[in-house]
Scaffold this motif. Structure first.
Motif, short mmCIF file in Angstrom:
data_model
loop_
_atom_site.label_atom_id
_atom_site.label_comp_id
_atom_site.label_asym_id
_atom_site.label_seq_id
_atom_site.Cartn_x
_atom_site.Cartn_y
_atom_site.Cartn_z
N PHE A 196 22.44 -41.94 30.99
CA PHE A 196 22.18 -41.40 32.33
C PHE A 196 22.42 -39.88 32.41
CE2 PHE A 196 24.84 -45.29 32.35
CZ PHE A 196 23.84 -46.24 32.54
N THR A 197 22.15 -39.20 31.31
CA THR A 197 22.51 -37.78 31.20
C THR A 197 21.29 -36.88 31.31
OG1 THR A 197 24.41 -38.33 29.81
CG2 THR A 197 23.61 -36.08 29.70
N MET A 198 21.50 -35.74 31.98
CA MET A 198 20.48 -34.70 32.08
C MET A 198 21.06 -33.42 31.49
SD MET A 198 19.31 -35.57 36.01
CE MET A 198 17.99 -34.35 36.05
N ILE A 199 20.30 -32.81 30.58
CA ILE A 199 20.76 -31.58 29.93
C ILE A 199 19.86 -30.43 30.35
CG2 ILE A 199 21.29 -30.45 27.74
CD1 ILE A 199 21.46 -33.23 26.48
N LEU A 200 20.44 -29.45 31.03
CA LEU A 200 19.69 -28.27 31.44
C LEU A 200 19.77 -27.23 30.34
CD1 LEU A 200 18.17 -26.56 33.58
CD2 LEU A 200 20.42 -25.80 34.39
N HIS A 201 18.63 -26.89 29.77
CA HIS A 201 18.56 -25.89 28.72
C HIS A 201 18.13 -24.57 29.34
CE1 HIS A 201 18.71 -29.11 25.63
NE2 HIS A 201 17.99 -29.78 26.51
N GLY A 202 19.06 -23.62 29.38
CA GLY A 202 18.77 -22.31 29.94
C GLY A 202 18.41 -21.31 28.86
N GLU A 203 18.20 -20.09 29.27
CA GLU A 203 17.81 -19.04 28.33
C GLU A 203 18.93 -18.76 27.33
OE1 GLU A 203 15.58 -14.72 28.60
OE2 GLU A 203 17.02 -15.28 30.15
N ASN A 204 20.18 -18.79 27.82
CA ASN A 204 21.30 -18.43 26.96
C ASN A 204 22.30 -19.57 26.74
OD1 ASN A 204 20.46 -15.65 26.78
ND2 ASN A 204 21.20 -15.39 28.87
N GLU A 205 22.25 -20.61 27.55
CA GLU A 205 23.23 -21.68 27.43
C GLU A 205 22.66 -22.98 27.96
OE1 GLU A 205 26.64 -20.64 29.72
OE2 GLU A 205 25.50 -20.25 31.54
N SER A 206 23.38 -24.07 27.69
CA SER A 206 22.98 -25.38 28.18
C SER A 206 24.14 -26.01 28.94
CB SER A 206 22.58 -26.29 27.01
OG SER A 206 21.48 -25.76 26.32
N SER A 207 23.81 -26.89 29.85
CA SER A 207 24.85 -27.62 30.59
C SER A 207 24.45 -29.08 30.67
CB SER A 207 25.04 -27.03 31.99
OG SER A 207 23.83 -27.08 32.72
N VAL A 208 25.47 -29.94 30.72
CA VAL A 208 25.25 -31.39 30.68
C VAL A 208 25.79 -32.01 31.96
CG1 VAL A 208 25.67 -33.52 29.40
CG2 VAL A 208 25.51 -31.34 28.17
N ALA A 209 25.04 -32.96 32.52
CA ALA A 209 25.49 -33.63 33.74
C ALA A 209 24.95 -35.06 33.77
CB ALA A 209 25.01 -32.88 34.98
#
Length: 219
Positions: free
Chosen positions: A122-135
C-alpha cells in the motif's frame, strides 16, 4: 462569651472551607468525566487496486502536513498553499505529477516528479528531482480524501489532501485526531490557506505572481 464562641465559629468556617473544597473536587471530576477522550484507532492502509488507481487521478488540494523530521518541518512551514495533478503514465503503477505551490511569496510549478505505487504494501513513492519520499495511503472515513502516512526512518508524519479547495469540519477533526494519536504535536502541524493560490502558468499582466517552472530532468 465571644471567647467561648470562637471554637464554634472556627469549626463552622472549617466546615465551609471543606464544603467548598468538595465542590471544587466534584466540579473537577465532572469536567474530567465530560471531557471527550481521543478516539485512537490504528491507521489502516487503503487497498491499492485498479479502482483506487483511477480514483487517485486528477486534481488535489494539499491542506495540511505534520512531521517529526526537522528538515520536513522547515519545508512544511514554507508552503503557504499547494495543489497538484496526478496523471496516468505509460508505465504500470506510475503517476506523473504536476505540483503548483506558493512557497513564501514565490509561485513554483514543478512537473519533474512522478509517483510509483507498490500495491503489496500500500505504498506510494514520490520521486522528486533531488530526493524521494515514501508514504502509505491510509483509509479515510470520507470520500475524496487522500491521507498519507509518511515513513522517514524513525520519524512519523501525516498529510492530507482533498478534492475541494477547503475541507469539511469533519475531515479536519479526523485528521487532527489521527495527528494527536500518532503523538505529533500542534507545533509540528502546518495548515495551508486557500488565499492567493498560484496559477499554473505565469500571467503576463499579473505582477503579483513570480512563477518558477521546474522542468523534468532528462538525464
Amino acid at each position: 462569651q465571644l471567647v467561648s464562641l470562637l471554637p464554634l465559629l472556627l469549626t463552622s468556617l472549617q466546615k465551609e472551607i471543606m464544603a467548598l473544597a468538595c465542590v471544587a473536587i466534584i466540579l473537577g471530576l465532572a469536567h474530567l468525566l465530560t471531557a471527550k477522550p481521543l478516539d485512537c484507532e490504528p491507521l489502516v492502509p487503503e487497498t491499492i487496486d485498479n479502482a483506487t488507481m483511477t480514483k487517485l487521478l486528477g486534481k488535489w488540494f494539499y491542506i495540511a502536513g505534520a512531521s517529526q523530521h526537522p528538515a520536513t518541518l522547515k519545508q512544511l512551514e514554507l508552503i503557504k498553499n499547494a495543489y497538484y495533478f496526478m496523471y496516468p503514465s505509460n508505465h504500470q503503477d506510475t503517476f506523473l505529477v504536476t505540483e503548483v505551490m506558493r512557497v513564501n511569496d514565490k509561485c513554483v510549478v514543478d512537473n519533474s516528479s512522478y509517483i510509483s505505487v507498490i500495491r503489496d504494501n500500500f505504498t506510494m513513492i514520490l520521486h522528486g528531482e533531488n530526493e524521494s519520499s515514501v508514504a502509505q495511503l491510509i483509509k479515510s472515513s470520507f470520500e475524496d480524501t487522500m491521507t498519507l502516512y509518511h515513513i522517514d526512518g524513525t520519524h512519523k508524519g501525516l498529510s492530507i489532501s482533498v478534492r475541494a479547495q477547503n475541507m469539511s469540519t469533519e475531515q479536519l477533526e479526523e485528521f487532527k485526531t489521527q495527528v494527536a494519536c500518532l503523538g505529533l504535536k500542534e507545533e509540528e502541524t502546518f495548515y495551508t490557506t486557500a488565499k492567493d493560490l498560484c496559477p499554473m502558468e505565469e500571467e503576463g499582466n499579473d505582477k503579483k505572481h513570480s512563477v518558477e517552472v521546474v522542468e523534468p530532468s532528462l538525464g
